[in-house]
Design an enzyme around this catalytic site. Structure first.
Site, PDB file in Angstrom:
ATOM      1  N   GLU A 291      39.846  41.060  30.433  1.00  0.00           N
ATOM      2  CA  GLU A 291      39.428  42.294  31.119  1.00  0.00           C
ATOM      3  C   GLU A 291      39.831  42.139  32.573  1.00  0.00           C
ATOM      4  O   GLU A 291      39.208  41.368  33.304  1.00  0.00           O
ATOM      5  CB  GLU A 291      37.916  42.477  30.981  1.00  0.00           C
ATOM      6  CG  GLU A 291      37.421  42.539  29.552  1.00  0.00           C
ATOM      7  CD  GLU A 291      37.916  43.751  28.796  1.00  0.00           C
ATOM      8  OE1 GLU A 291      38.345  44.720  29.452  1.00  0.00           O
ATOM      9  OE2 GLU A 291      37.897  43.722  27.563  1.00  0.00           O
ATOM     10  N   CYS A 325      35.674  46.993  38.639  1.00  0.00           N
ATOM     11  CA  CYS A 325      37.001  47.084  38.011  1.00  0.00           C
ATOM     12  C   CYS A 325      37.354  48.533  37.697  1.00  0.00           C
ATOM     13  O   CYS A 325      38.515  48.905  37.708  1.00  0.00           O
ATOM     14  CB  CYS A 325      37.062  46.227  36.760  1.00  0.00           C
ATOM     15  SG  CYS A 325      35.783  46.643  35.566  1.00  0.00           S
TER      16      CYS A 325
HETATM   17  P1  NAD Z   1      39.471  35.784  39.622  1.00  0.00           P
HETATM   18  O1  NAD Z   1      40.480  36.001  38.568  1.00  0.00           O
HETATM   19  O2  NAD Z   1      39.879  35.154  40.879  1.00  0.00           O
HETATM   20  O3  NAD Z   1      38.254  34.893  39.059  1.00  0.00           O
HETATM   21  C1  NAD Z   1      37.522  35.241  37.887  1.00  0.00           C
HETATM   22  C2  NAD Z   1      36.942  33.978  37.267  1.00  0.00           C
HETATM   23  O4  NAD Z   1      38.015  33.142  36.839  1.00  0.00           O
HETATM   24  C3  NAD Z   1      36.102  33.133  38.220  1.00  0.00           C
HETATM   25  O5  NAD Z   1      35.000  32.609  37.471  1.00  0.00           O
HETATM   26  C4  NAD Z   1      37.052  32.015  38.629  1.00  0.00           C
HETATM   27  O6  NAD Z   1      36.393  30.831  39.009  1.00  0.00           O
HETATM   28  C5  NAD Z   1      37.857  31.802  37.352  1.00  0.00           C
HETATM   29  N1  NAD Z   1      39.195  31.241  37.522  1.00  0.00           N
HETATM   30  C6  NAD Z   1      40.026  31.348  38.593  1.00  0.00           C
HETATM   31  N2  NAD Z   1      41.208  30.730  38.323  1.00  0.00           N
HETATM   32  C7  NAD Z   1      41.120  30.231  37.065  1.00  0.00           C
HETATM   33  C8  NAD Z   1      42.012  29.501  36.210  1.00  0.00           C
HETATM   34  N3  NAD Z   1      43.250  29.178  36.595  1.00  0.00           N
HETATM   35  N4  NAD Z   1      41.595  29.171  34.971  1.00  0.00           N
HETATM   36  C9  NAD Z   1      40.371  29.522  34.545  1.00  0.00           C
HETATM   37  N5  NAD Z   1      39.468  30.201  35.308  1.00  0.00           N
HETATM   38  C10 NAD Z   1      39.835  30.557  36.545  1.00  0.00           C
HETATM   39  O7  NAD Z   1      38.822  37.233  39.855  1.00  0.00           O
HETATM   40  P2  NAD Z   1      37.773  37.655  40.939  1.00  0.00           P
HETATM   41  O8  NAD Z   1      38.484  37.905  42.215  1.00  0.00           O
HETATM   42  O9  NAD Z   1      36.612  36.737  40.937  1.00  0.00           O
HETATM   43  O10 NAD Z   1      37.246  39.040  40.311  1.00  0.00           O
HETATM   44  C11 NAD Z   1      37.763  40.255  40.678  1.00  0.00           C
HETATM   45  C12 NAD Z   1      38.770  40.746  39.647  1.00  0.00           C
HETATM   46  O11 NAD Z   1      38.120  40.919  38.395  1.00  0.00           O
HETATM   47  C13 NAD Z   1      39.352  42.091  40.004  1.00  0.00           C
HETATM   48  O12 NAD Z   1      40.735  42.090  39.767  1.00  0.00           O
HETATM   49  C14 NAD Z   1      38.662  43.033  39.023  1.00  0.00           C
HETATM   50  O13 NAD Z   1      39.380  44.208  38.759  1.00  0.00           O
HETATM   51  C15 NAD Z   1      38.501  42.175  37.830  1.00  0.00           C
HETATM   52  N6  NAD Z   1      37.435  42.687  36.958  1.00  0.00           N
HETATM   53  C16 NAD Z   1      37.772  43.257  35.765  1.00  0.00           C
HETATM   54  C17 NAD Z   1      36.774  43.780  34.936  1.00  0.00           C
HETATM   55  C18 NAD Z   1      37.118  44.453  33.625  1.00  0.00           C
HETATM   56  O14 NAD Z   1      36.216  44.656  32.812  1.00  0.00           O
HETATM   57  N7  NAD Z   1      38.364  44.796  33.397  1.00  0.00           N
HETATM   58  C19 NAD Z   1      35.450  43.715  35.336  1.00  0.00           C
HETATM   59  C20 NAD Z   1      35.149  43.131  36.552  1.00  0.00           C
HETATM   60  C21 NAD Z   1      36.154  42.604  37.356  1.00  0.00           C
END
Ligand code: NAD
Length: 558
Positions: A291, A325
């Protein structure tokens, strides 16, 4: 509670000091509690409360970090960090617990979710404080998470068992083959969640995974670990047996270790990280649901109720300070109503109250991290440098708190401006005018993303027709985002770079289970089996079968 309130245009509060006053017992900064583990630090939360919650983190080697509250930048709590061996231990313990959980009747599993429903509603004020303190959001935005968890627990608590019931399908030979499709838990589901909806997104995939008989290892974002721990504690009190929900804490390294070991990964976060996880999971041939981000448009058609559209757009653009999101980042206005729409929209945007209170006094809270604020500033500055007209906001609001940014509306941007193309994930929306519906559809689809879209029209048939041309996983007609997100029986996810797979509805249950086809062949020993047919001499069996196939075709038997 310390509150700094101010309207988006700054009226009333620019002269107030930034107040480091937030704590759950209402103390002033001078009285803040000292964490016994770290004599140098003061924390906003009671160390005893925190110690109780963090005892659930799988972390053996004593490393920790201090989380801070976005409202003030003050230290919030000391949070343990897991190591890679801790992740292995969490997965192994989860795997052990899962074997008996899978054999627990599904009705009993579902009852845990319904009990959680009641706990979350009953104890909402406690978890609302925690969500606000960790994420910096307004209480109204935090409450969306309470309502959402209630919807999801109720849905899977009531419908989960029917989604998981063996399903009879037509067998190969009419009457002689009885075929059912069974669903089996994949085993251990790894859930990786972001900070923007720390309760909702910690639980959205965990709950269907658990009701389907899986164990879960959850890695919440480091910024919002306590809310996830509160959810785990509430699930334990709702009757979830020990071991089934493990929590590991850390960044990319720990997330990566989890992807290396889980049997399915449910990831919510950025598109960039989603790609990394998809590649890693592909190597192991395990399933992923991703997502990801969005650059969501809202179109106001010429026949829309413009005042309602403006009101809906305010919520859709600025809920959770735009860190949602499904948030709307592009307004597309039919030129016939553009001026009238902005006449309602802009005064509402400018009157939004910014604040850091642990109550419902503010409409818009803080951004959650410095990185998020930097991104917002970069996008707005880029837009202004390329000639954008600022219709509202466009400034940081450090008078309210270190990470506050004014709700911002920009117009007259070139197509390649950052905030026209990249996800801002903040309180910034652009305005584009179009001459007709076809141009609106082209503009809506002119993005690499395809998560959410919104269409406002007084003719819902027309709205549905337009929706069918939009390349997005959800389309809300006469609503910004909540109607589709909150319809939890329906799949939720993105086209294009916005994701892979779906959450909610039957779809997430299918993602966290393996389908198994069980066919029973009747008539064995009575000459009615396929074996008996094929053992007839001189191709007689084949001839009978060919005749049978023709009859089935004529009867349109499926
Ligand atoms: P992010 O991708 O930086 O981090 C999300 C999670 O992934 C965190 O727990 C982080 O620690 C972990 N992570 C980071 N790198 C990783 C790796 N290489 N391997 C495994 N895990 C890893 O995202 P963010 O900045 O925390 O969140 C914001 C983003 O989330 C925005 O792009 C938003 O649109 C998206 N989002 C999408 C939805 C949806 O339902 N589509 C909902 C909420 C947020």
């Amino acid at each position: 509670m310390g509150i700094t309130n101010s309207t988006a245009d700054g009226a009333g509060a620019r002269d107030q000091p930034n107040q480091n006053q937030l704590n759950r017992s209402g103390q002033q900064e001078a009285d803040l509690l000292v964490d016994p583990q770290d004599p140098r630090s003061t924390y906003l939360l009671e160390p005893d409360d925190v110690a109780y919650l963090v005892s659930r983190v799988v972390a053996a080697d004593g490393q920790s970090h201090a989380s801070t509250s976005p409202f003030t930048g003050a230290p919030l709590a000391s949070i343990p960090r897991s190591s890679v061996p801790d992740v292995a231990r969490a997965v192994a313990d989860a795997r052990r617990a899962q074997t008996s959980w899978e054999r627990t009747p599904v009705g009993e599993r579902a009852r845990v979710l319904l009990a959680l429903h009641d706990i979350v509603l009953d104890e909402q004020s406690e978890v609302l404080d925690l969500i606000q303190l960790e994420s910096g959001k307004s209480r109204g935005s935090a409450y969306e998470e309470i309502a959402d968890v209630a919807q999801v627990t109720r849905h899977y608590g009531v419908r989960g068992p029917s989604y998981l019931k063996p399903r009879s399908v037509r067998g190969m030979l009419p009457l002689l083959t009885g075929t059912t499709v069974e669903r089996h838990a994949v085993g251990v589901v790894g859930v990786i969640s972001p900070w923007n909806y720390p309760l909702t997104l910690a639980l959205a995939d965990v709950l269907p995974a658990l009701v389907a008989g899986n164990a879960v290892v959850l890695k919440p974002d480091e910024q919002t670990t306590l809310t996830a721990l509160w959810a785990a504690d509430a699930l334990a009190r709702a009757g979830l047996p020990d071991g089934l929900l493990q929590i590991v804490v850390g960044g990319a390294h720990i997330g990566g270790a989890l992807v290396d070991q889980a049997d399915h990964i449910a990831f919510t976060g950025s598109t960039a990280v989603g790609r990394v996880i998809a590649n890693q999971a592909a190597e192991r041939l395990v399933g992923v649901t991703l997502e990801l981000g969005g650059k969501n448009p809202l179109y106001v058609a010429a026949d829309a109720d413009v005042e309602s559209a403006a009101e809906g757009a305010v919520r859709a653009c600025f809920s959770n300070s735009g860190q949602l999101c499904m948030s709307i980042e592009r307004l597309i206005l039919h030129e016939d109503i553009a001026e009238e729409f902005l006449g309602f929209f802009l005064p509402r945007v400018k009157s939004l109250r910014l604040g850091a209170g642990l109550d419902y006094s503010a409409d818009v809270g803080s951004l959650t991290t410095q990185a998020q604020l930097d991104r917002v500033v970069e996008h707005v500055d880029d837009g202004i440098a390329r000639g954008a007209r600022v219709l509202a906001g466009g400034v940081q609001r450090s008078d309210v708190g270190p990470l506050f940014y004014a709700p911002t509306v920009l117009k007259e941007l070139p197509d390649d401006a950052l905030c026209m193309r990249e996800e801002t994930f903040g309180p910034v929306v652009t305005v584009t005018e179009v001459p007709d519906d076809d141009a609106a559809i082209r503009a809506m689809n002119d993005t690499q993303y395809g998560l959410n879209a919104s269409i406002w029209t007084s003719d819902t048939r027309r709205g549905r027709k337009l929706a069918s041309q939009v390349k997005a996983g959800t389309v809300n007609i006469n609503d910004g985002y909540a109607a589709a997100w909150g319809s939890v029986a329906a799949p939720m996810g993105g086209f294009k770079d916005s994701g892979h797979g779906r959450r909610h509805g039957r779809e997430i249950i299918e993602a966290v289970t393996e389908a198994q086809t069980v066919s029973v062949q009747r008539g064995v020993g009575h000459g009615a089996s396929l074996d008996a047919l094929f053992s007839l001499p001189d191709g007689q069996g084949q001839e009978i079968l060919t005749r049978g196939l023709r009859i089935l075709r004529a009867l349109r038997f499926q």
